[in-house]
Design a protein around this motif. Structure first.
Motif, PDB file in Angstrom:
ATOM      1  N   TYR A 690     -32.170 -25.634 -58.572  1.00  7.84           N
ATOM      2  CA  TYR A 690     -32.941 -26.695 -58.771  1.00  7.84           C
ATOM      3  C   TYR A 690     -34.280 -26.929 -58.028  1.00  7.84           C
ATOM      4  O   TYR A 690     -35.202 -27.285 -58.468  1.00  7.84           O
ATOM      5  CB  TYR A 690     -31.967 -28.022 -58.142  1.00  7.84           C
ATOM      6  CG  TYR A 690     -31.092 -28.360 -59.243  1.00  7.84           C
ATOM      7  CD1 TYR A 690     -31.582 -29.545 -59.955  1.00  7.84           C
ATOM      8  CD2 TYR A 690     -29.835 -27.902 -59.634  1.00  7.84           C
ATOM      9  CE1 TYR A 690     -30.742 -30.359 -60.884  1.00  7.84           C
ATOM     10  CE2 TYR A 690     -28.831 -28.613 -60.325  1.00  7.84           C
ATOM     11  CZ  TYR A 690     -29.505 -29.599 -61.272  1.00  7.84           C
ATOM     12  OH  TYR A 690     -28.616 -30.044 -62.152  1.00  7.84           O
ATOM     13  N   LYS A 691     -34.189 -26.113 -56.739  1.00  4.71           N
ATOM     14  CA  LYS A 691     -35.411 -26.015 -56.043  1.00  4.71           C
ATOM     15  C   LYS A 691     -36.506 -25.257 -56.871  1.00  4.71           C
ATOM     16  O   LYS A 691     -37.636 -25.565 -56.909  1.00  4.71           O
ATOM     17  CB  LYS A 691     -35.175 -25.289 -54.748  1.00  4.71           C
ATOM     18  CG  LYS A 691     -36.286 -25.285 -53.813  1.00  4.71           C
ATOM     19  CD  LYS A 691     -36.200 -24.585 -52.566  1.00  4.71           C
ATOM     20  CE  LYS A 691     -37.481 -24.342 -51.694  1.00  4.71           C
ATOM     21  NZ  LYS A 691     -37.236 -23.390 -50.625  1.00  4.71           N
ATOM     22  N   TYR A 692     -36.072 -24.009 -57.585  1.00  3.68           N
ATOM     23  CA  TYR A 692     -37.007 -23.218 -58.166  1.00  3.68           C
ATOM     24  C   TYR A 692     -37.481 -24.092 -59.394  1.00  3.68           C
ATOM     25  O   TYR A 692     -38.713 -23.988 -59.771  1.00  3.68           O
ATOM     26  CB  TYR A 692     -35.982 -22.075 -58.693  1.00  3.68           C
ATOM     27  CG  TYR A 692     -37.039 -21.182 -59.747  1.00  3.68           C
ATOM     28  CD1 TYR A 692     -37.907 -20.033 -59.229  1.00  3.68           C
ATOM     29  CD2 TYR A 692     -36.943 -21.093 -61.128  1.00  3.68           C
ATOM     30  CE1 TYR A 692     -38.738 -19.609 -60.035  1.00  3.68           C
ATOM     31  CE2 TYR A 692     -37.278 -20.290 -61.932  1.00  3.68           C
ATOM     32  CZ  TYR A 692     -38.482 -19.503 -61.363  1.00  3.68           C
ATOM     33  OH  TYR A 692     -39.205 -18.824 -62.290  1.00  3.68           O
ATOM     34  N   ASP A 693     -36.531 -24.770 -60.210  1.00  8.56           N
ATOM     35  CA  ASP A 693     -36.964 -25.494 -61.248  1.00  8.56           C
ATOM     36  C   ASP A 693     -37.884 -26.396 -60.967  1.00  8.56           C
ATOM     37  O   ASP A 693     -38.839 -26.774 -61.508  1.00  8.56           O
ATOM     38  CB  ASP A 693     -35.573 -26.124 -62.019  1.00  8.56           C
ATOM     39  CG  ASP A 693     -36.128 -26.856 -63.114  1.00  8.56           C
ATOM     40  OD1 ASP A 693     -36.777 -26.537 -63.948  1.00  8.56           O
ATOM     41  OD2 ASP A 693     -35.573 -27.869 -63.369  1.00  8.56           O
ATOM     42  N   GLN A 694     -37.718 -27.152 -59.783  1.00 10.18           N
ATOM     43  CA  GLN A 694     -38.650 -28.382 -59.406  1.00 10.18           C
ATOM     44  C   GLN A 694     -39.983 -28.067 -58.602  1.00 10.18           C
ATOM     45  O   GLN A 694     -40.985 -28.511 -59.179  1.00 10.18           O
ATOM     46  CB  GLN A 694     -37.980 -29.147 -58.379  1.00 10.18           C
ATOM     47  CG  GLN A 694     -36.877 -30.029 -59.307  1.00 10.18           C
ATOM     48  CD  GLN A 694     -35.636 -30.504 -58.175  1.00 10.18           C
ATOM     49  OE1 GLN A 694     -35.786 -30.417 -56.814  1.00 10.18           O
ATOM     50  NE2 GLN A 694     -34.525 -31.125 -58.738  1.00 10.18           N
ATOM     51  N   GLU A 695     -39.905 -26.665 -58.349  1.00 11.73           N
ATOM     52  CA  GLU A 695     -41.249 -26.390 -57.455  1.00 11.73           C
ATOM     53  C   GLU A 695     -42.139 -25.218 -58.144  1.00 11.73           C
ATOM     54  O   GLU A 695     -43.003 -24.939 -57.811  1.00 11.73           O
ATOM     55  CB  GLU A 695     -40.942 -25.937 -56.218  1.00 11.73           C
ATOM     56  CG  GLU A 695     -40.278 -26.876 -55.033  1.00 11.73           C
ATOM     57  CD  GLU A 695     -39.812 -26.544 -53.871  1.00 11.73           C
ATOM     58  OE1 GLU A 695     -40.149 -25.361 -53.315  1.00 11.73           O
ATOM     59  OE2 GLU A 695     -39.319 -27.383 -53.169  1.00 11.73           O
TER      60      GLU A 695
END
Length: 814
Positions: A690-695
């Motif tokens: 999720y962090k990768y997708d969002q950032e």
């Protein structure tokens, strides 16, 4: 479709249709026999304990399947026993009817669990196809001299109206109903488990079993080394032997004690003492073994009027009976040394019997009595001045020379009492003939069928005894009229060999094919409750060894590796029971959330080998986690349509670290049945995705999808239906369980950049990223140049900087 019970049903149907989990005998070289202790169908539904045991052990087995093992994971039912019979007495429903009805319900529920059970290999112990071979095993033991019949004082449950083995008496009460157990003299069948006492002890060290369980068995077998010493009765051609580990105290014997049940008592009791002895024997009958062995209970006894001759001094010593001596332990006779044994001291003091010191301390000190340590002999004639160790050897040598004693090994373990005076069990395959005595039923006449039309109200005798059609038969030897044995076998006999039947359950000619079973056994991983340590687990080991020695098996132990699941308690912290009103049914949670959410919650919410009180506080969080997994899968499907990059950048490296850390941790922790930490690591990987997708603006979608595919492989054993559904949603081929378990890359676990906390005067004030190769001076420089750190220091004098590489930087300022 979003995850729900519909998804469960969809994939259970597909697995069944495609026979996905069918064991392939061609892959015997990769065989892994995973077995859960089978359940007793006493209730109509699966309870939380079934789910906790079977669901999570299935998770372990699924991982092993994906690691390349050919899994054999059968299921069946331990279907004979008292609960069904007691239910029949209460309701009028025949035990056979209620048992098979419950089995049908539980089979359906176990299928709905979505486990990999091999239903083609099912065994049901109350079916004639199974108990025929239970009877055959009895006959094999009889042939080998390991099954015998004798009259003995036995544990009797007045409520269940049947005999109990020692292991089935807990704190003086029946383990099944809690009624206080009494003693009866009955002729019973026993298995000679004591023949294997030493091997049962020796082989424990080779087993991958919990240490606590091995210790329980060690203590239950109870090996002790000592001497057996003969005492003759004065003026009679009678004698008895005592076993002692303290032959060094023999010269301190001032009286001897027999168990009230000892057959010698009636022969030696004098007329003037007979009334008191008989009354005391009646009193002792009402005491449980637990009470009789209690160290805190006041000692009682009666003088028989007879005397024994001391084997060395020739002195007369009185013969007493006392209930602290048991006929079933040792020889049923004890030499009393009150100066050096607390129990004997208490007894001698109460009855004003002589107390003679024969041991003093090693340093010559004379401690107060009773003195129970080893030391130096005194008042012992030719043995004075010897150490206890030397005296033990020399005293026994003297006795051996006079044929009055010998070195012996003794065991606490008693032979296994297997006959029961109840209906719902396997009939004992023996015929009693007036002319031929005990005659085994010929193998061709097995099974001896349990009749259906039996009046099974308990009255202290086997219900079968009143069934003329069952009892009356002819002797296979002489053809004369004869009677069958009216008793049935302890249900632990049924469960002591079921693991041997599973792989060959359709064999009508033999209990099992020896060649095939030697390939399939031992069981590689056995999972079940710790309460079976001194019963089922001990009995199964004995039966394996007995069948090995009869030429039917080539292995020594039935279960190589053993795991005990913990117990899920009620929300009030007590064991679940109807009377407490604290039973939690899994059904409502499965109906609301689906079986995978429930299984995941059991995995995450408890340490598997410990268990704990039930609380559903966290099940909603698990449901949300499942939703997050679904959404990240849908997200990568959506991202396939957008532009992406194949470049590996810093954020991909962070995600790659999370990926390989999760694979390593889940693999290692699941192997050890540490399911809760495994789920935590998967949650961390989902967070990293999720962090990768969002950032990350321009994403490496192929790379992201590869990590999601690994996530689903890791999740599959924990949430099999959900993982199959999402695997299909991604367009991958059926089935995810035909995929290989992901492997981790050690190199990916070495970070280029390491995040370190910065403390100022002991308080964390920020974090800095430093190269993993940086030395302490470089790390210090990076920390002091950090903007937030500078603000906190704000021109203050720096006294020192402490760097603990990879962990923390502590800056001390004035």
């Amino acid at each position: 479709m979003p995850y729900s019970t519909e998804v469960d049903r969809k994939w259970q149907k597909k697995w069944e249709e495609t026979k996905l989990y069918k064991f392939n005998p061609q892959n015997i070289d990769k065989k892994l026999y995973c077995l859960e202790m089978f359940s007793y169908p006493s209730g109509a539904k699966l309870h939380l304990g079934h789910w906790y045991n079977y669901g999570l052990s299935d998770t372990w087995a699924r991982m092993k399947r994906m690691q390349g093992f050919e899994i054999f994971q059968p299921m069946g039912f331990d279907a004979f026993g008292l609960p069904a019979e007691n239910y029949a007495i209460k309701t009028g429903v025949h035990p056979q009817d209620s048992t098979y009805q419950n089995i049908e319900t539980m089979e359906r529920q176990l299928r709905e669990m979505g486990a990999m059970f091999e239903w083609d290999h099912e065994v049901i112990t109350c079916s004639p196809e199974y108990y025929k071979w239970t009877q055959w095993i009895f006959l094999e033991l009889y042939k080998s001299g390991l099954a015998y019949r004798k009259e003995a004082p036995v544990n009797w449950c007045p409520s269940c109206q049947t005999v109990l083995a020692n292991e089935q008496v807990v704190d003086g009460a029946c383990e099944r109903c809690g009624t206080e157990v009494t003693k009866k003299n009955l002729t019973q069948w026993f298995f000679k488990i004591t023949e294997y006492a030493q091997e049962l002890l020796d082989k424990l060290e080779e087993l991958d079993w919990p240490e606590k369980t091995k210790k329980i068995q060690t203590n239950w077998i109870g090996r002790s080394e000592g001497a057996e010493i003969e005492f003759k009765i004065e003026n009679k051609d009678l004698s008895f032997r005592v076993f002692t580990t303290r032959a060094d105290t023999l010269l301190g014997v001032t009286y001897v004690v027999l168990a009230p049940e000892n057959e010698l008592v009636d022969k030696i009791t004098t007329d003037e003492n007979r009334k008191a002895v008989e009354e005391y024997k009646e009193f002792a009958k009402k005491q449980t073994e637990i009470d009789r062995l209690s160290t805190t209970r006041e000692k009682t006894g009666v003088f028989t009027g007879a005397y024994a001759i001391h084997p060395i001094t020739g002195e007369k010593v009185p013969v007493w009976i006392a209930d602290y001596v048991l006929a079933t332990y040792g020889t049923g006779c004890v030499m009393a040394v009150p100066a050096h044994d607390e129990r004997d001291f208490e007894f001698a003091t109460k009855y004003n019997l002589p107390i003679k010191r024969v041991i003093k301390g090693e340093e010559g000190q004379v401690d107060e009595l009773p003195y129970t340590e080893y030391g130096i002999l005194v008042n012992s004639g030719e043995f004075d001045g010897m150490s206890s160790a030397d005296a033990r050897v020399n005293i026994v040598k003297k006795l051996e020379g006079e044929s009055k004693g010998e070195l012996k090994v003794n065991y606490r373990l008693r032979d296994w009492l297997v006959s029961r005076q109840r209906y719902w069990g396997a009939p004992i395959p023996v015929i009693h003939c007036e002319h031929c005595g005990i005659v085994p039923v010929p193998e061709k006449d097995l099974p001896v069928l349990l009749p259906y039309d039996v009046e099974f109200s308990p009255d202290g005798e086997s219900p079968l005894k009143k069934h003329e059609g069952f009892m009356n038969t002819t002797c296979p030897k002489c053809g004369a009229k004869a009677l069958r044995d009216p008793d049935t076998l302890d249900t632990f006999v049924c469960s002591s060999w079921y693991y041997l039947r599973y792989p060959d359950n359709k064999n009508n000619e033999k209990a099992f094919d020896t060649e095939w079973i030697n390939k399939m056994l031992p069981v590689d991983k056995y999972i079940g409750g710790p309460e079976h340590a001194a019963m089922h687990l001990l009995y199964a080991r004995f039966i394996t060894k007995a069948l090995r020695d009869a030429g039917h098996l080539s292995f020594d132990e039935p279960f190589k590796s053993l795991v005990h699941q913990g117990i899920i308690l009620g929300p009030d912290g007590n064991r679940m029971s109807k009377s407490k009103g604290n039973i939690v049914s899994p059904d409502e949670y499965i109906a609301e959330y689906g079986s995978d959410v429930f299984r995941l919650y059991l995995a995450f919410g408890f340490a598997y080998t410990e268990g704990g009180p039930w609380s559903d506080d966290g099940i909603k969080a698990i449901d949300r986690f499942v939703g997050r997994v679904e959404r990240i899968v849908d997200r990568v499907i959506e991202l396939r349509k957008e532009s992406s990059t194949d470049e590996i950048r810093k954020d991909e490296k962070e995600l790659n670290y999370a990926r390989h850390y999760a694979i390593k941790a889940v693999s290692e922790d699941t192997e050890k049945f540490q399911f809760n930490t495994s789920v935590s690591r998967m949650m961390e990987l989902v967070n990293a995705l999720y962090k990768y997708d969002q950032e990350t603006e321009l994403k490496n979608v192929k790379y992201m999808e590869g990590i999601i595919a690994d996530l689903l492989r890791l999740l599959a054993p924990f949430a099999p239906h959900l993982s199959e559904e999402l695997w299909e949603r991604l367009g991958y081929s059926y089935s995810i369980f035909n995929e290989s378990w992901p492997a981790f890359d050690e190199a990916a676990l070495v970070k280029d950049i390491v995040e370190m906390a910065v403390q100022i005067n002991g308080k964390v004030r920020g974090k800095v990223e430093v190269p993993s190769t940086a030395d302490e001076k470089e790390i210090e420089k990076i920390a002091l140049e950090d903007k937030k750190v500078k603000e906190y220091i704000n021109g203050k004098e720096i006294k020192k900087v402490i760097v603990i590489k990879g962990r923390i930087i502590n800056i001390v300022v004035k």
